[in-house]
Motif scaffolding. Structure first.
Motif, PDB file in Angstrom:
ATOM      1  N   UNK A  90       0.834  -1.194   0.000  1.00 25.95           N
ATOM      2  CA  UNK A  90       0.000   0.000   0.000  1.00 25.95           C
ATOM      3  C   UNK A  90       0.873   1.249   0.000  1.00 25.95           C
ATOM      4  N   UNK A  91       0.280   2.353  -0.455  1.00 26.96           N
ATOM      5  CA  UNK A  91       1.031   3.602  -0.437  1.00 26.96           C
ATOM      6  C   UNK A  91       0.391   4.685  -1.274  1.00 26.96           C
ATOM      7  N   UNK A  92       0.945   5.870  -1.142  1.00 26.87           N
ATOM      8  CA  UNK A  92       0.462   7.040  -1.876  1.00 26.87           C
ATOM      9  C   UNK A  92       0.987   7.051  -3.311  1.00 26.87           C
ATOM     10  N   UNK A  93       0.147   7.567  -4.199  1.00 19.72           N
ATOM     11  CA  UNK A  93       0.505   7.768  -5.591  1.00 19.72           C
ATOM     12  C   UNK A  93       0.106   9.188  -5.961  1.00 19.72           C
ATOM     13  N   UNK A  94       0.996   9.869  -6.678  1.00 17.48           N
ATOM     14  CA  UNK A  94       0.779  11.262  -7.063  1.00 17.48           C
ATOM     15  C   UNK A  94       0.938  11.431  -8.567  1.00 17.48           C
ATOM     16  N   UNK A  95       0.432  12.539  -9.080  1.00 21.00           N
ATOM     17  CA  UNK A  95       0.673  12.931 -10.459  1.00 21.00           C
ATOM     18  C   UNK A  95       2.189  13.007 -10.671  1.00 21.00           C
ATOM     19  N   UNK A  96       2.626  12.569 -11.828  1.00 25.84           N
ATOM     20  CA  UNK A  96       4.034  12.522 -12.262  1.00 25.84           C
ATOM     21  C   UNK A  96       4.816  11.338 -11.713  1.00 25.84           C
ATOM     22  N   UNK A  97       4.214  10.496 -10.862  1.00 27.53           N
ATOM     23  CA  UNK A  97       4.904   9.281 -10.435  1.00 27.53           C
ATOM     24  C   UNK A  97       5.067   8.370 -11.647  1.00 27.53           C
ATOM     25  N   UNK A  98       6.237   7.745 -11.757  1.00 29.66           N
ATOM     26  CA  UNK A  98       6.499   6.817 -12.849  1.00 29.66           C
ATOM     27  C   UNK A  98       6.060   5.407 -12.504  1.00 29.66           C
TER      28      UNK A  98
END
Length: 180
Positions: free
Chosen positions: A151-159
């Motif tokens: 589990x974890x955070x995902x943001x815009x621009x993550x590859x």
């Protein structure tokens, strides 16, 4: 491949052909990171857990590249990312090249490819016509469901970084073709 948009939706109640239904398909981009949980995206409405959410459908991704194709067919719609009910809009996501079982590092999360999306009538609610279902089935632009291994955070621009390649497994497009 990188994240262009992270999207979540709230529960909506709609009158469809005289029947009241609930749906979470109407997703919109958000400015903050989203958290990929074990069975769904935190704060994203998942209504019918027989078909959405759960271990093998925790997060749904759709390719930004597919949007141009659909915009030509449906130019009258108010286009924004999340239109296909996806949590992640990702550039260059290609169902003909991504294999079942592939694992990726994405932001703080690790995700694994599980299956293609099979459209239901709720996609027709977004597109204001049920014709979209046959058109969707007749393409390989189905999007991809992922299992969340970490589990974890995902943001815009993550590859989307490949960490395990299952090149001997079928691609998402190959599996999708068998379901038609």
């Amino acid at each position: 491949m990188k994240v262009i948009s992270v999207n979540i939706g709230e529960k909506r109640t709609i009158n469809y052909k005289g029947k009241i239904i609930e749906t979470g398909i109407f997703k919109s981009p958000v400015e903050t990171p989203i958290f990929l949980g074990e069975e769904d995206v935190v704060n994203d409405a998942v209504i019918d857990r027989r078909y959405h959410g759960g271990m093998n459908k925790a997060v749904y991704a759709y390719s930004k590249n597919h949007y141009a194709y659909w915009k030509e067919i449906y130019p009258e719609l108010d286009w924004k990312f999340g239109m296909f009910g996806e949590n992640l809009t990702i550039s260059d996501l290609d169902e003909t090249e991504i294999h079942i079982g592939n694992q990726y590092k994405l932001g703080d999360a690790i995700i694994e490819v599980t299956q293609p999306r099979e459209p239901c009538f709720k996609l027709g609610l977004v597109f204001k016509t049920q014709k979209i279902l046959k058109q969707f089935w007749n393409s390989t632009m189905c999007g991809i469901y992922f299992k969340v291994l970490q589990t974890g955070n995902v943001s815009v621009n993550d590859g989307l970084i490949l960490i395990k390649n299952c090149e001997n497994a079928p691609t998402i497009a190959e599996v999708y073709e068998t379901k038609k």
